[in-house]
Design an enzyme around this catalytic site. Sequence first.
Site, PDB file in Angstrom:
ATOM      1  N   ASP A 214      -3.815  18.406  28.393  1.00  9.72           N
ATOM      2  CA  ASP A 214      -3.594  18.942  26.979  1.00  9.72           C
ATOM      3  C   ASP A 214      -4.148  18.254  25.885  1.00  9.72           C
ATOM      4  O   ASP A 214      -4.335  18.935  24.879  1.00  9.72           O
ATOM      5  CB  ASP A 214      -1.927  18.871  26.999  1.00  9.72           C
ATOM      6  CG  ASP A 214      -1.461  17.561  26.669  1.00  9.72           C
ATOM      7  OD1 ASP A 214      -2.124  16.600  27.245  1.00  9.72           O
ATOM      8  OD2 ASP A 214      -0.447  16.945  26.211  1.00  9.72           O
TER       9      ASP A 214
ATOM     10  N   GLU B 119       6.965  16.599  17.611  1.00 10.52           N
ATOM     11  CA  GLU B 119       5.703  15.753  18.174  1.00 10.52           C
ATOM     12  C   GLU B 119       5.360  14.619  16.987  1.00 10.52           C
ATOM     13  O   GLU B 119       4.706  13.781  17.389  1.00 10.52           O
ATOM     14  CB  GLU B 119       4.639  16.523  18.680  1.00 10.52           C
ATOM     15  CG  GLU B 119       4.119  17.387  17.568  1.00 10.52           C
ATOM     16  CD  GLU B 119       4.576  18.481  17.118  1.00 10.52           C
ATOM     17  OE1 GLU B 119       5.527  18.939  17.562  1.00 10.52           O
ATOM     18  OE2 GLU B 119       3.714  19.192  16.340  1.00 10.52           O
TER      19      GLU B 119
ATOM     20  N   HIS C 275       2.982  21.375  16.798  1.00 13.49           N
ATOM     21  CA  HIS C 275       1.462  21.207  16.940  1.00 13.49           C
ATOM     22  C   HIS C 275       0.399  21.994  16.101  1.00 13.49           C
ATOM     23  O   HIS C 275      -0.226  22.983  16.418  1.00 13.49           O
ATOM     24  CB  HIS C 275       1.016  21.481  18.363  1.00 13.49           C
ATOM     25  CG  HIS C 275       1.882  20.666  19.448  1.00 13.49           C
ATOM     26  ND1 HIS C 275       1.379  19.436  19.693  1.00 13.49           N
ATOM     27  CD2 HIS C 275       2.944  20.870  20.431  1.00 13.49           C
ATOM     28  CE1 HIS C 275       2.215  18.953  20.623  1.00 13.49           C
ATOM     29  NE2 HIS C 275       3.286  19.814  20.965  1.00 13.49           N
TER      30      HIS C 275
ATOM     31  N   LYS D 282       9.580  25.591  21.734  1.00 17.98           N
ATOM     32  CA  LYS D 282       8.142  25.773  21.298  1.00 17.98           C
ATOM     33  C   LYS D 282       8.116  26.196  20.059  1.00 17.98           C
ATOM     34  O   LYS D 282       9.045  26.989  19.290  1.00 17.98           O
ATOM     35  CB  LYS D 282       7.580  26.667  22.392  1.00 17.98           C
ATOM     36  CG  LYS D 282       7.566  26.529  23.837  1.00 17.98           C
ATOM     37  CD  LYS D 282       7.023  24.953  24.232  1.00 17.98           C
ATOM     38  CE  LYS D 282       5.477  25.158  24.179  1.00 17.98           C
ATOM     39  NZ  LYS D 282       4.637  23.959  24.233  1.00 17.98           N
TER      40      LYS D 282
ATOM     41  N   TYR E 116       9.190  21.790  18.665  1.00 21.41           N
ATOM     42  CA  TYR E 116       7.795  21.261  18.764  1.00 21.41           C
ATOM     43  C   TYR E 116       6.687  22.646  17.943  1.00 21.41           C
ATOM     44  O   TYR E 116       6.915  23.691  18.161  1.00 21.41           O
ATOM     45  CB  TYR E 116       7.136  21.588  20.124  1.00 21.41           C
ATOM     46  CG  TYR E 116       7.673  20.224  20.961  1.00 21.41           C
ATOM     47  CD1 TYR E 116       7.246  19.044  20.619  1.00 21.41           C
ATOM     48  CD2 TYR E 116       8.335  20.712  22.185  1.00 21.41           C
ATOM     49  CE1 TYR E 116       7.746  17.952  21.598  1.00 21.41           C
ATOM     50  CE2 TYR E 116       8.866  19.483  23.015  1.00 21.41           C
ATOM     51  CZ  TYR E 116       8.446  18.278  22.675  1.00 21.41           C
ATOM     52  OH  TYR E 116       8.839  17.422  23.588  1.00 21.41           O
TER      53      TYR E 116
ATOM     54  N   ARG F 233      12.866  25.988  28.814  1.00 23.22           N
ATOM     55  CA  ARG F 233      13.790  24.987  28.328  1.00 23.22           C
ATOM     56  C   ARG F 233      14.456  25.676  27.045  1.00 23.22           C
ATOM     57  O   ARG F 233      14.159  26.652  26.694  1.00 23.22           O
ATOM     58  CB  ARG F 233      12.837  23.901  27.750  1.00 23.22           C
ATOM     59  CG  ARG F 233      12.243  22.985  28.800  1.00 23.22           C
ATOM     60  CD  ARG F 233      11.286  21.901  28.234  1.00 23.22           C
ATOM     61  NE  ARG F 233      10.048  22.472  27.953  1.00 23.22           N
ATOM     62  CZ  ARG F 233       8.944  21.988  27.188  1.00 23.22           C
ATOM     63  NH1 ARG F 233       9.070  20.761  26.991  1.00 23.22           N
ATOM     64  NH2 ARG F 233       8.002  22.673  26.603  1.00 23.22           N
TER      65      ARG F 233
END
Length: 392
Positions: free
Chosen positions: A287, A135, A113, A92, A111, A33
């Site tokens: 996930d 997120e 995380h 990412k 993102y 992506r």
Amino acid sequence: MTRPANAALGTELSLPRPMKIGVAKEIKPDEYRVALTPAGARELVLGGHEVLVETSAGEGSAFADAVYAAVGARIVGIDDVWSDAELLLKVKEPLPAEYRRIRDDLVLFTYLHLAATEELTRALLESGATCVAYETVETNARALPLLAPMSEVAGRLAAQAGAYFLEKPLGGRGLLLGGIAGVAPGNVVVIGGGIVGYNAAVIALGLGANVTVLERSIDRMRHLDEVLSGRLSLVMSSRLQIEESVADADVVIGAVLIPGARAPKLVTREMIATMKDGSVLCDVAIDQGGCAETSRPTTHSEPVYTVDGVIHYCVANMPGAVPVTSTKALTNATLPYIEAIADRGLRAAVVGDPALARGVNVLGGHVTYEAVAEAHGLEYRPLEELLPLSPV
Ligand SMILES: NC(=O)c1ccc[n+]([C@@H]2O[C@H](COP(=O)([O-])OP(=O)(O)OC[C@H]3O[C@@H](n4cnc5c(N)ncnc54)[C@H](O)[C@@H]3O)[C@@H](O)[C@H]2O)c1
């Protein structure tokens, strides 16, 4: 730490000025992506901003450099995209090879995380950068607008994967999920009727399957009943009901989520043993640990394994299989936030939008998202202490 004046942060008193927006190429294996499409680049260029796209950043999503260049973006090398950008867009989280490129006057939007990785959290704190996580952008109604598109993609893919792995040459039962006139269709059981569950149900219905959704929220079931009225069975989720439905299923799709927690193990090993040989479990919730006791993460190169004759499809990054769709879905959702930061600077943008404010995880060497601080035993500093949020 004193923050440097910076257009991306919007801390200086002068009026907003054009911003340099960088789009980095993803370096994570199997990540195709890109954080901005040519259509998005065009909007930003028309808004007066400078867009720098790293060479071949869009290739995996079928966007050639020339298409970005044609809408006014500048194609640059990796060093320039990181060093010249004031606002850097990625998909990412940064990998160790990228840590040294993150500067204290950079706003990073991707993102992250962070609760899952202390090493990255510490690297971002040391960098002094402002890091906004897709997120955790969260509306007042508790919706997660930058996660939702990926759940839509994963839900639709789950139904497709279920139908595909039922085919005999792939180890499945050899059943055509939709049946034909005179031959009954297969049974699809979806556990969890949220975004993934709804989208899985829509595609399974489209294929002609019998669909049952098990949910535990009555309000959510009322909503599904309204939008899919009469076309599927909606059942209150309980242990007994899951036991009965799973035993009768040809495809089970795991789509539960308890926000902030690991997925509950709703499908036990004993339940798997009652399923038909060659039936399929697609555990989309993998996930978050997966909702079956027998689930473990798999990859696109080896997506399935078998337990007690049941094919388990547990790919942890399902949207990665369809980057052309996933890139467009993601950037449709991120672009308004990118434009807000670019046009107004981060400070004014978060003042104007509490959802975006919740996305700020790290700022100037401090953790500004409570769950991330808790996860790593770090000090939490509310955003408004560091970036005064009174109207500007
Ligand atoms: N594997 C992937 O590539 C991928 C991609 C996107 C999302 N996901 C995961 O898919 C899962 C679902 O995401 P979502 O966006 O649909 O979440 P969501 O919050 O929209 O939906 C979850 C639903 O589960 C329901 N639920 C909770 N406990 C339940 C129970 N015991 N029985 C039945 N239903 C129950 C909730 O009421 C809710 O409606 C999450 O774990 C998410 O992280 C995985």
